[in-house]
Design a protein around this motif. Structure first.
Motif, PDB file in Angstrom:
ATOM      1  N   TRP A  35      62.705  46.657  21.219  1.00  0.00           N
ATOM      2  CA  TRP A  35      63.777  47.648  21.201  1.00  0.00           C
ATOM      3  C   TRP A  35      63.431  48.853  22.064  1.00  0.00           C
ATOM      4  CZ3 TRP A  35      60.448  46.629  17.189  1.00  0.00           C
ATOM      5  CH2 TRP A  35      59.587  47.673  16.803  1.00  0.00           C
ATOM      6  N   VAL A  36      64.462  49.584  22.462  1.00  0.00           N
ATOM      7  CA  VAL A  36      64.290  50.883  23.112  1.00  0.00           C
ATOM      8  C   VAL A  36      64.837  51.938  22.165  1.00  0.00           C
ATOM      9  CG1 VAL A  36      64.422  50.007  25.470  1.00  0.00           C
ATOM     10  CG2 VAL A  36      66.509  50.732  24.314  1.00  0.00           C
ATOM     11  N   ALA A  84      57.860  51.219  28.407  1.00  0.00           N
ATOM     12  CA  ALA A  84      58.246  52.568  27.981  1.00  0.00           C
ATOM     13  C   ALA A  84      58.270  53.524  29.177  1.00  0.00           C
ATOM     14  CB  ALA A  84      57.283  53.078  26.909  1.00  0.00           C
ATOM     15  N   CYS A 137      61.709  56.276  27.852  1.00  0.00           N
ATOM     16  CA  CYS A 137      61.957  56.583  26.440  1.00  0.00           C
ATOM     17  C   CYS A 137      61.049  55.663  25.620  1.00  0.00           C
ATOM     18  CB  CYS A 137      63.428  56.355  26.074  1.00  0.00           C
ATOM     19  SG  CYS A 137      63.910  54.620  25.972  1.00  0.00           S
ATOM     20  N   ALA A 160      61.424  52.581  31.051  1.00  0.00           N
ATOM     21  CA  ALA A 160      62.639  52.992  30.350  1.00  0.00           C
ATOM     22  C   ALA A 160      62.768  54.507  30.234  1.00  0.00           C
ATOM     23  CB  ALA A 160      62.673  52.366  28.961  1.00  0.00           C
ATOM     24  N   VAL A 170      59.568  52.676  23.540  1.00  0.00           N
ATOM     25  CA  VAL A 170      59.858  51.238  23.468  1.00  0.00           C
ATOM     26  C   VAL A 170      58.899  50.633  22.453  1.00  0.00           C
ATOM     27  CG1 VAL A 170      59.760  49.038  24.721  1.00  0.00           C
ATOM     28  CG2 VAL A 170      60.726  51.062  25.828  1.00  0.00           C
ATOM     29  N   GLU A 172      73.054  54.142  26.390  1.00  0.00           N
ATOM     30  CA  GLU A 172      72.176  53.099  26.919  1.00  0.00           C
ATOM     31  C   GLU A 172      72.262  53.067  28.441  1.00  0.00           C
ATOM     32  OE1 GLU A 172      73.022  49.325  25.294  1.00  0.00           O
ATOM     33  OE2 GLU A 172      72.533  49.869  23.227  1.00  0.00           O
ATOM     34  N   ARG A 178      54.209  50.511  19.675  1.00  0.00           N
ATOM     35  CA  ARG A 178      55.211  51.454  20.195  1.00  0.00           C
ATOM     36  C   ARG A 178      54.532  52.433  21.155  1.00  0.00           C
ATOM     37  NH1 ARG A 178      57.003  55.079  16.434  1.00  0.00           N
ATOM     38  NH2 ARG A 178      58.922  55.569  17.570  1.00  0.00           N
ATOM     39  N   ASP A 197      69.161  48.331  30.240  1.00  0.00           N
ATOM     40  CA  ASP A 197      68.373  48.227  29.009  1.00  0.00           C
ATOM     41  C   ASP A 197      68.275  46.793  28.515  1.00  0.00           C
ATOM     42  OD1 ASP A 197      67.666  50.848  28.884  1.00  0.00           O
ATOM     43  OD2 ASP A 197      69.025  51.402  27.262  1.00  0.00           O
ATOM     44  N   LEU A 230      64.804  44.651  28.040  1.00  0.00           N
ATOM     45  CA  LEU A 230      64.357  44.062  26.781  1.00  0.00           C
ATOM     46  C   LEU A 230      64.177  42.552  26.901  1.00  0.00           C
ATOM     47  CD1 LEU A 230      66.500  46.106  24.241  1.00  0.00           C
ATOM     48  CD2 LEU A 230      64.056  46.316  24.695  1.00  0.00           C
ATOM     49  N   ARG A 265      66.471  55.453  22.435  1.00  0.00           N
ATOM     50  CA  ARG A 265      67.019  56.503  23.297  1.00  0.00           C
ATOM     51  C   ARG A 265      67.518  57.702  22.510  1.00  0.00           C
ATOM     52  NH1 ARG A 265      66.487  55.529  28.334  1.00  0.00           N
ATOM     53  NH2 ARG A 265      66.468  53.405  29.158  1.00  0.00           N
TER      54      ARG A 265
END
Length: 383
Positions: A87-88, A45, A50, A48, A52, A95, A63, A99, A103, A90
């Motif tokens: 999963w992400v 996370a 964001c 990313a 995750v 994306e 999460r 990404d 994953l 956003r």
């Protein structure tokens, strides 16, 4: 596992071969460190930038948000049949080219990591941070909590004590000032405890936090809605196992933070020096100090409140003209207010001893105002 300033961010990456290699190496490093499932999802996370998440067939869901904060167990619909599902989130934004790689590597790393049970301790769980900060817990329990929180035991930590009407906003502000360094936060009584693993200078951290708070909350006093900007006490950097001592220091420093017009909103314990002796005095003794009581009495009227604020500004800025500029009044107005206050208090601010006395009395006043409001927030022992 990568922590603190070593944390890779996806905004630093493109879609070229070198970026892909860095992403793969990042997750390989996590796997080699034997990071648990929580640590893997949290690091993903942070990478990313964001939220995750991951879900196992057992129903366990993990999460984490973009700041490494633990989120609830919500699970968006996903079409993958692989175990575990990842999963992400956003939020409708485009994306990132990496990404899918993120994953894939996260899922690969999670296949060999042991997910916690639905009722087991969780990375970021408030109870674990309380154990790390409490000096009432056994050392072995703190060692275990440090491991479960994913803290790097080889790096020093510092505790921050926040008094605020909005814990979420205050923690987000700290996160913006300390990008990539926010470790964990938890509500403790009426305070919010924040634990950082960082290498920043005490003075710089306090100045940056003070400036950010003033920028967002220029009005020093509590607003009509009962909200005010946060006060922050900052403990020294110490071994992760000495976090209780840093937490105690942070709470003591918090008594010197203040919402008065020219008081400091963030104060580091390390800079207090001999001023910290004021924290040893009982609140009742400070309240009964004749000069502090007289200043408080003067400040009860609108005109008196202006005069006390002017004195506070003068003690900070050191000259009539600079004080007038900061307060947006004519320098003769500043001189008149100070002259009236000098007559009331029996001071001569041109005299070094009286000027020192004025500065000390204002400090005592801030400590008493802050301590009175913080009285209900004393936790984990005496503040």
């Amino acid at each position: 596992m990568p922590t603190g300033d070593e944390q890779l961010r996806i905004s630093e990456l493109a879609s070229d071969a070198l970026s892909m290699f860095r992403g793969i190496a990042f997750f390989d490093g996590l796997s080699e460190s034997a990071a648990n499932a929580d640590a893997l999802v949290r690091s993903a996370a942070l990478l990313a930038e964001c939220p995750v998440g991951a879900q196992w067939a057992s129903g366990t869901v993990i999460r984490y948000g973009a700041l490494g904060d633990l989120l609830d167990d919500g699970c968006p619909a996903t079409s993958t049949t692989s175990e575990p599902a990842v999963w992400v989130e956003r939020g409708g934004t485009a994306e990132h080219p990496l990404d899918s790689l993120l994953l894939d590597r996260l899922q690969h790393a999670l296949r060999v990591a042991v997910p916690r049970s639905a009722t087991g301790p969780r990375l970021g769980h408030p109870g674990l941070l309380e154990v790390v900060l409490s000096d009432k817990e056994r050392r072995e329990d703190r060692v275990r909590a440090v491991g479960l929180l994913g803290l790097d035991s080889s790096r020093k930590v510092r505790a921050l004590a926040l008094s605020t009407t909005s814990s979420k906003d205050a923690v987000e502000l700290v996160a913006r000032i300390c990008p990539g360094r926010l470790v964990h936060s938890v509500a403790v009584g009426n305070l919010t405890a924040v634990l950082l693993q960082d290498d920043s200078d005490d003075r710089r951290l306090a100045e940056d936090l003070h400036s950010a708070i003033v920028a967002e909350h220029p009005m020093a006093h509590t607003g009509a809605d009962g909200a005010r900007g946060p006060w922050v006490g900052i403990g020294d950097r110490m071994s992760v196992y000495a976090a209780p001592a840093s937490w105690k220091q942070a709470r003591r420093a918090l008594r010197f933070a203040s919402s008065t017009g020219y008081g400091r909103r963030a104060v580091s314990y390390g800079r207090l020096g001999s001023l910290e002796l004021l924290a040893e005095l009982p609140l009742k003794r400070l309240l009964n100090d004749p000069d502090a009581a007289r200043i408080n009495a003067i400040a009860t009227s609108p005109a008196g409140e202006q005069e006390v604020a002017t004195l506070e500004a003068y003690c900070v800025f050191g000259s009539l003209r600079r004080t007038a500029e900061e307060m947006h009044v004519h320098h003769s107005t500043v001189a008149a207010r100070l002259a009236h206050l000098e007559a009331e208090m029996g001071w001569d601010l041109a005299d070094p001893m009286d000027r020192f006395k004025a500065t000390l009395v204002l400090m005592v006043r801030r400590v008493t105002l802050s301590s009175t409001e913080l009285a209900a927030s004393e936790v984990f022992g005496e503040t």
